[in-house]
Design an enzyme around this catalytic site. Sequence first.
Site, PDB file in Angstrom:
ATOM      1  N   CYS A 142       0.834  -1.211   0.000  1.00  0.00           N
ATOM      2  CA  CYS A 142       0.000   0.000   0.000  1.00  0.00           C
ATOM      3  C   CYS A 142       0.867   1.259   0.000  1.00  0.00           C
ATOM      4  CB  CYS A 142      -0.916  -0.065   1.217  1.00  0.00           C
ATOM      5  SG  CYS A 142      -1.517   1.494   1.828  1.00  0.00           S
ATOM      6  N   CYS A 154       0.261   3.888   2.696  1.00  0.00           N
ATOM      7  CA  CYS A 154       0.776   3.455   4.010  1.00  0.00           C
ATOM      8  C   CYS A 154       2.258   3.782   4.140  1.00  0.00           C
ATOM      9  CB  CYS A 154       0.597   1.948   4.185  1.00  0.00           C
ATOM     10  SG  CYS A 154      -1.105   1.405   4.090  1.00  0.00           S
TER      11      CYS A 154
END
Lengths: 283, 105
Positions: free
Chosen positions: B30, B33
């Site tokens: 991700c 993230c």
Amino acid sequence: MQYDLIVLGSGPAGLAAAVAARGRGKTALVVGNRWQDSPLAKAEKIDNYLGLPGRTGYALLEAFQKHAEDAGVEFVVGRAISVMAWNGFSVAVGSDVYQGSALVMAPGVVRQAKFPGEPEYLGRGVSYCATCDGMNFRGRDVVVAGRTPDAPEEAAFLQRIGCRVTYTAPKRPDNLPDEIPFIAAGKVEIRGEQTVTGVVLDGTEVPCAGVFILRASLAPTDLLPALETDGGYIRVDRAMATNISGVFACGDCTGAPLQVAKGVGEGHVAGLSACEYLDKQNK
Amino acid sequence: MALQHFNEASFDQALAQPGLLVADFWAEWCGPCKMLGPVVEQLAGTYDGKAVVGKVNVDEEPELARRYGIMSIPTVIFFKDGQEIDKRIGVMPAEEFTKIIEENL
């Protein structure tokens, strides 16, 4: 990966900004869709671009792209899903993150309005990023509302990692894998209780836990909520500077006329202004 | 205490302690993230000794992700004395997190 300038948008304005920055010896990364997928590529004839009358949008874009590539502009094909202003700017594209010291917004106009229920359930079943959030929906029903040429590929990815995917769009895309069920619908409405429970597609409710909404680009204010706008367009000054230090904007996203000539001119100014900003930062 | 990397056992142990616990649910795949990572790391340094700040890899700890109904990452959840008090989904400016921590110290 660190760049002097990151440009969001691969249309005429974004490319002009990147080329201007290269002209000043700065590194520039353009994040955007394939130029062939730009709405401009479908324009049959553009008669008001000075010196080059009668070209197709496709021919102009092809020439712009080649110019930028020859100038040493780097490209990432994809959609910026997140931007963070912190020690410069970080831009997330799927699993990858790119760093820039300055940012130029040139995403064009986001032509599609949000679906009812979309803002309320964002992060509660609604996602803009199959790569990021797909894993959270393994073994569950998800609906992909695809509005880009590469959305079927993302649907196939979700299917591969174990989501039960239904695809919806006004028309079935040619590149949608046969094994993915398709529902033709123009209207999408998201329903839920705390989290998403289903979507209503042209009046028919389809139960699901997740909805992946894949559009050509996110609205600039979704990426940078602090960005000031005026009537839906990004507010800029004559240097194409926005209200956020280090962020510039150009092209259709700053308002009418939505013309190539205006985009190129603004892009050039935005690129130069970004260089000035960078030079001041480095003093 | 520096930034923690929780598994289910160490998370539950931290949760059982009185005080403020900040957990960043994330994964390697991700991009957003990864973007938020340095911010969370800085929070851990800034609030060293005042709050426990840690990361939960949802890929390695699916049970924890399920327990807290994580549907989108990054998600940062704030706990006080073992109770969930606030949650932020998606990338936020650092001030957004410091505000919640400051209000609950």
